[in-house]
Design a protein around this motif. Structure first.
Motif, PDB file in Angstrom:
ATOM      1  N   UNK A  48      27.315  -2.184 110.939  1.00  0.00           N
ATOM      2  CA  UNK A  48      26.790  -2.872 109.759  1.00  0.00           C
ATOM      3  C   UNK A  48      26.779  -1.933 108.551  1.00  0.00           C
ATOM      4  N   UNK A  49      26.309  -0.712 108.766  1.00  0.00           N
ATOM      5  CA  UNK A  49      26.246   0.247 107.661  1.00  0.00           C
ATOM      6  C   UNK A  49      27.643   0.553 107.141  1.00  0.00           C
ATOM      7  N   UNK A  50      28.567   0.818 108.058  1.00  0.00           N
ATOM      8  CA  UNK A  50      29.932   1.128 107.646  1.00  0.00           C
ATOM      9  C   UNK A  50      30.615  -0.018 106.927  1.00  0.00           C
ATOM     10  N   UNK A  51      30.357  -1.241 107.377  1.00  0.00           N
ATOM     11  CA  UNK A  51      30.991  -2.411 106.763  1.00  0.00           C
ATOM     12  C   UNK A  51      30.518  -2.599 105.328  1.00  0.00           C
ATOM     13  N   UNK A  52      29.212  -2.431 105.110  1.00  0.00           N
ATOM     14  CA  UNK A  52      28.686  -2.563 103.750  1.00  0.00           C
ATOM     15  C   UNK A  52      29.282  -1.509 102.831  1.00  0.00           C
ATOM     16  N   UNK A  53      29.409  -0.273 103.327  1.00  0.00           N
ATOM     17  CA  UNK A  53      29.984   0.777 102.497  1.00  0.00           C
ATOM     18  C   UNK A  53      31.451   0.489 102.185  1.00  0.00           C
ATOM     19  N   UNK A  54      32.192  -0.031 103.152  1.00  0.00           N
ATOM     20  CA  UNK A  54      33.613  -0.309 102.944  1.00  0.00           C
ATOM     21  C   UNK A  54      33.836  -1.465 101.983  1.00  0.00           C
ATOM     22  N   UNK A  55      32.936  -2.445 101.994  1.00  0.00           N
ATOM     23  CA  UNK A  55      33.141  -3.662 101.198  1.00  0.00           C
ATOM     24  C   UNK A  55      32.460  -3.606  99.841  1.00  0.00           C
ATOM     25  N   UNK A  56      31.779  -2.519  99.555  1.00  0.00           N
ATOM     26  CA  UNK A  56      31.171  -2.358  98.230  1.00  0.00           C
ATOM     27  C   UNK A  56      32.274  -2.204  97.177  1.00  0.00           C
ATOM     28  N   UNK A  57      32.253  -3.011  96.153  1.00  0.00           N
ATOM     29  CA  UNK A  57      33.261  -2.937  95.095  1.00  0.00           C
ATOM     30  C   UNK A  57      32.978  -1.747  94.188  1.00  0.00           C
ATOM     31  N   UNK A  58      34.026  -1.249  93.555  1.00  0.00           N
ATOM     32  CA  UNK A  58      33.872  -0.112  92.649  1.00  0.00           C
ATOM     33  C   UNK A  58      32.912  -0.468  91.517  1.00  0.00           C
ATOM     34  N   UNK A  59      31.945   0.394  91.318  1.00  0.00           N
ATOM     35  CA  UNK A  59      30.976   0.177  90.244  1.00  0.00           C
ATOM     36  C   UNK A  59      29.741  -0.589  90.663  1.00  0.00           C
ATOM     37  N   UNK A  60      29.735  -1.194  91.845  1.00  0.00           N
ATOM     38  CA  UNK A  60      28.558  -1.932  92.287  1.00  0.00           C
ATOM     39  C   UNK A  60      27.428  -0.962  92.631  1.00  0.00           C
ATOM     40  N   UNK A  61      26.231  -1.332  92.234  1.00  0.00           N
ATOM     41  CA  UNK A  61      25.048  -0.516  92.498  1.00  0.00           C
ATOM     42  C   UNK A  61      24.249  -1.173  93.623  1.00  0.00           C
ATOM     43  N   UNK A  62      24.368  -0.597  94.796  1.00  0.00           N
ATOM     44  CA  UNK A  62      23.672  -1.110  95.980  1.00  0.00           C
ATOM     45  C   UNK A  62      23.196   0.087  96.795  1.00  0.00           C
ATOM     46  N   UNK A  63      21.947   0.046  97.235  1.00  0.00           N
ATOM     47  CA  UNK A  63      21.406   1.090  98.098  1.00  0.00           C
ATOM     48  C   UNK A  63      21.130   0.483  99.467  1.00  0.00           C
ATOM     49  N   UNK A  64      21.695   1.102 100.501  1.00  0.00           N
ATOM     50  CA  UNK A  64      21.476   0.655 101.878  1.00  0.00           C
ATOM     51  C   UNK A  64      20.593   1.690 102.572  1.00  0.00           C
ATOM     52  N   UNK A  65      19.433   1.275 103.027  1.00  0.00           N
ATOM     53  CA  UNK A  65      18.484   2.168 103.681  1.00  0.00           C
ATOM     54  C   UNK A  65      18.283   1.718 105.124  1.00  0.00           C
ATOM     55  N   UNK A  66      18.467   2.623 106.055  1.00  0.00           N
ATOM     56  CA  UNK A  66      18.256   2.320 107.464  1.00  0.00           C
ATOM     57  C   UNK A  66      16.759   2.394 107.758  1.00  0.00           C
ATOM     58  N   UNK A  67      16.164   1.232 108.051  1.00  0.00           N
ATOM     59  CA  UNK A  67      14.721   1.144 108.264  1.00  0.00           C
ATOM     60  C   UNK A  67      14.343   1.100 109.744  1.00  0.00           C
ATOM     61  N   UNK A  68      15.325   1.211 110.619  1.00  0.00           N
ATOM     62  CA  UNK A  68      15.090   0.955 112.040  1.00  0.00           C
ATOM     63  C   UNK A  68      13.959   1.800 112.605  1.00  0.00           C
ATOM     64  N   UNK A  69      13.975   3.087 112.339  1.00  0.00           N
ATOM     65  CA  UNK A  69      12.991   3.979 112.950  1.00  0.00           C
ATOM     66  C   UNK A  69      11.643   3.956 112.243  1.00  0.00           C
TER      67      UNK A  69
END
Length: 819
Positions: free
Chosen positions: A560-581
């Motif tokens: 999931x983390x890798x997919x979001x990073x790969x599909x983020x468009x250039x210039x998009x501002x998105x922060x993905x934080x792993x909250x699992x632990x």
């Protein structure tokens, strides 16, 4: 240009000159990718390939993907010899897989039925037939064996040389004597390979370096958890009864395999207590390594294995060989693009099956590179399924001990549980669950309760397929959820916070559902590949205008983390934080769940104030929780996301407040039976990236008219508009109360093979084994085909009548969920 001179650039750089690396290079050229450079540190085959036993057998392959890879190699080797003129040494001498206990007999029978349904010419034979093939074998303890006549053995070094010759002929360049020293990257993608002979610019790297794979991954910031282990075989002197046409024999209960070699017998070992080798680093200058054998540790295992052919005890020993081979921590290979770095592919960690899987693995990696997505189901072999902590020295040292035995047959039973490297990941309430009698299973290194033992009930389960004490315990847990209230720790689930001004745009682009919904709305959705295959299965909850909570299974955590990073468009501002632990995920389910929670919260939990598929912050005793009204069990219930520092407080308050409501702990066995009664799909078990949403019967998640569109839409529209369904998922229920479904059982309609069960469990409410199955045929499958005819399931060789349904057999109108 010298032999080690390198081009400035290549389309693909393959690192490693064993069977996997040369196969990958060969298959890339077969697909038209000829600008390939293969780098070998020493000489071709110098790592593990040169000392492999060369078994070409498919016994016990657990999935269609493994079966395809092994059979592809079997069929390719004769063609490869004809194409290249390089003899691979492949001989179809046949293969016998022995069953010497009732438990093993059921395993081998189930595996053989599954294999035969997928085109493998396997038959069950008796001990007399085993002795006909191997007259010197002891057969008095053999109950039966699986016999595959067209499998056998090959010469591993010659196999690799044939791949290399074919690759060279098609334009690939193979360079020996070059050591990779690093990688260059930019914007999350690989851009080049650094070597002791200069750099190579490239956009695609394949690490096929066997036991060096972990170290090479570290150079790129990539986690490839694998470890070399000592691996043994003994070569006897000549014996008068050995000849080259003796079949390969595998005897899992003696941890041994056998074949003829030079007039003697090769006795190979997969001992139940193995030894890791070179935990710190694998030397770069190592080649054609031979390790000093540990006679003291291995003597007992060797003697047990040789008992299968008693006269071998009197034969002379030509060599007791020990060489290193790499293993992963679930005995699955690392095949595919890694989540951390675009264009960086792993093709290593083959767990002593490298020669057997070489053809299929090379083909799979090549197609993945060319097409941009895998051609087969890969969740169980993709690098993103394993966690980085598994590469720690301490974990590798402890875990490797059990890997050889579990690979060879110890893990063949549904009751098997790993016994090393336990406790690496634990819930905040782990000790409370232990005190409650939990028997833990490991999911991605996480300790998860599978069932709870009552007072005086042992946690030691007999190995096998029959009902044991866990069956009765999980039945009580199942009924508690259906009739009262159950509490289940689901903290192993992956939880991501996705936030920022472009969070909605990114999530809407990768999700098939419309996520521009009110704050507090939860959406069940999927992320799919451009070809319309299911890449993830998850929920997305909008917690604020620019913030979303994304929850998926443990096995797709890193995906999931890798997919979001790969599909983020250039210039998009998105922060993905792993909250699992940082959170405990506690699910409270059952008809009395509202009453229980209402005792501890000031929130109004009524249907009007807190409807199904909604979420809000609530109090739970002295703690706070983000509560989501959702179910995976088919009952009224809530998920509670609790900060880890308040996990014990919230848990204790729920248990105390629920005593008079007959609250009960529930584990994964109960979860599986409950959700299968409701026909809820489980990613990587019932569905995978080999399926589409239409085939899986969950296309209701697709927002066909979503203005932003979504990845895979074009392929899905084409599939929808064709009006043809050649694969459809259904729910099945066995009419007889005794047989147990586990998965892979074959289904028949009016006596004709029609599909197979993906996963099964005993439905304690429905009164029989229940499962999800995929029905497949070459023509369209209308509803009428599924709902008429005489349906049966083959369970360990006996066919039982079953009911087939397109809607959930339990609470199809969802009245209990919305109560």
């Amino acid at each position: 240009m010298s032999d080690t001179a390198l081009p400035a650039r290549a389309q693909v750089v393959v690192i490693g000159g064993g069977a996997i690396g040369t196969s990958t290079a060969y298959h890339l050229t077969q697909l038209g990718v000829t600008d390939v450079v293969l780098l070998e540190r020493k000489e071709l085959t110098a790592g593990t390939t040169w000392h492999a036993a060369g078994l070409i057998t498919s016994a016990g392959m657990p999935t269609e993907t493994y079966q395809w890879m092994s059979r592809y190699t079997t069929e390719l080797l004769p063609e490869l010899t004809e194409e290249t003129g390089q003899d691979t040494g492949f001989r179809t001498i046949g293969h016998l897989h022995l069953a010497c206990t009732p438990q093993r007999l059921e395993t081998v029978t189930r595996e053989s039925i599954f294999a035969k349904a997928h085109g493998i010419p396997v038959e069950m034979v008796g001990p007399d037939e085993v002795q006909r093939h191997w007259p010197s074998a002891r057969v008095d303890d053999i109950l039966a064996a699986a016999w595959v006549p067209d499998e056998g053995r090959a010469n591993p070094a010659d196999v690799a040389q044939a791949y290399a010759k074919g690759a060279r002929a098609a334009g690939a360049r193979i360079v020996e004597g070059v050591t990779v020293t690093g990688f260059t990257t930019a914007n999350g993608a690989v851009t080049g390979v650094e070597t002791d002979h200069g750099p190579i610019e490239t956009e695609t790297v394949v690490v096929a370096a066997g036991m060096w794979g972990r170290q090479l991954g570290e150079l790129a910031g990539v986690s490839l958890p694998l470890q070399a282990a000592e691996h043994y075989y003994l070569l006897t002197d000549e014996v008068d009864w050995a000849h080259p046409d003796l079949p390969v024999v595998e005897d899992p209960d003696r941890y041994g395999y056998y074949r003829e070699e030079g007039g003697g017998v090769l006795v190979g070992l997969f001992e139940p207590k193995a030894a890791p080798w070179s935990l710190d680093t694998i030397p770069q200058d190592l080649g054609f390594a031979v390790l000093p054998p540990d006679w003291d540790r291995m003597a007992g295992f060797l003697s047990d294995a040789m008992d299968r052919f008693p006269s071998l005890h009197d034969a002379g020993i030509r060599q007791f060989f020990c060489g290193p081979e790499s293993f992963t921590f679930d005995n699955g290979p690392l095949l595919g693009e890694v989540p951390e770095l675009r264009g960086f592919f792993a093709a290593c960690g083959l767990n002593s099956l490298g020669i057997l899987l070489s053809g299929g693995a090379g083909s799979l990696i090549a197609q993945w590179i060319v097409d941009g997505e895998p051609p087969l189901e890969v969740t169980g072999i993709s690098p993103d399924r394993l966690m980085p902590f598994m590469a720690t020295r301490a974990f590798r040292e402890e875990k490797t001990v059990e890997l050889l035995g579990s690979l060879f047959g110890d893990a063949a039973f549904p009751s098997y549980r790993p016994w090393t490297a336990r406790g690496a990941r634990r819930s905040p309430i782990h000790d409370r669950l232990t005190d409650a009698g939990a028997d833990f299973i490991v999911l991605t290194g996480y300790e998860v309760p599978e069932w709870f033992a009552g007072h005086g009930v042992s946690l030691e389960r007999p190995q096998g397929w029959l009902r044991d004490q866990s069956f009765d315990a999980s039945a009580q847990e199942h009924r508690a959820v259906r009739e009262a209230v159950g509490i289940m720790d689901m903290s192993f689930m992956a939880t991501l916070k996705v936030q920022g001004p472009d969070a909605l745009a990114l999530l809407n682009r990768v999700s098939v559902s419309e996520l521009d919904v009110p704050v507090g709305k939860i959406t069940y959705t999927h992320w799919c590949t451009p070809n319309g295959k299911i890449w993830t299965d998850l929920t997305v909850t909008r917690t604020a205008e620019d913030t979303f909570l994304v929850i998926g299974a443990d096995v797709i955590h890193r995906r999931m983390i890798g997919w979001l990073e790969r599909k983020r468009a250039e210039g998009e501002v998105v922060v993905v934080t792993d909250m699992t632990s940082s959170r405990m995920l506690l699910t409270v389910q059952g008809p009395k769940s509202r009453e229980l929670l209402s005792r501890l919260t000031t929130a109004d939990l009524s249907n009007e104030a807190f409807p199904y598929m909604r979420a809000k912050d609530i109090e739970v005793g002295m703690g706070l929780a983000y509560a989501i009204r959702v179910t995976y069990l088919g009952e009224l219930g809530w998920e509670l996301h609790v900060p880890s520092d308040q996990a014990v407080t919230v848990y204790d308050s729920l248990v105390e407040a629920g005593k008079d409501l007959a609250i009960r702990h529930a584990g994964l066995l109960a979860l599986n039976s409950l959700r299968l009664e409701k026909a809820y799909r489980d990613y990587a078990i019932d569905i995978d990236n080999g399926d589409t949403l239409l085939e899986a019967g969950i296309d209701f998640t697709i927002a066909w008219d979503k203005p932003s569109g979504f990845i895979g839409k074009e392929a899905m529209v084409k599939e929808r508009d064709s009006g043809v369904r050649t694969a459809r998922m259904v729910q099945v229920l066995v009419g007889d109360q005794e047989p147990l479904l586990y998965g892979d059982e074959q289904l028949y309609r009016d006596g004709e093979h029609a599909g197979e069960v993906r996963n099964g469990a005993y439905g304690h409410t429905l009164g029989g084994s229940v499962g999800l199955a995929m029905i497949e045929r070459e023509e369209d499958i209308p509803d009428d085909f599924l709902l008429t005819g005489s349906w049966e399931a083959d369970i360990v060789g006996t066919r039982y009548p079953i009911t087939v349904s397109l809607e959930p057999m339990y609470d199809p109108r969802r009245e209990r969920i919305k109560a």
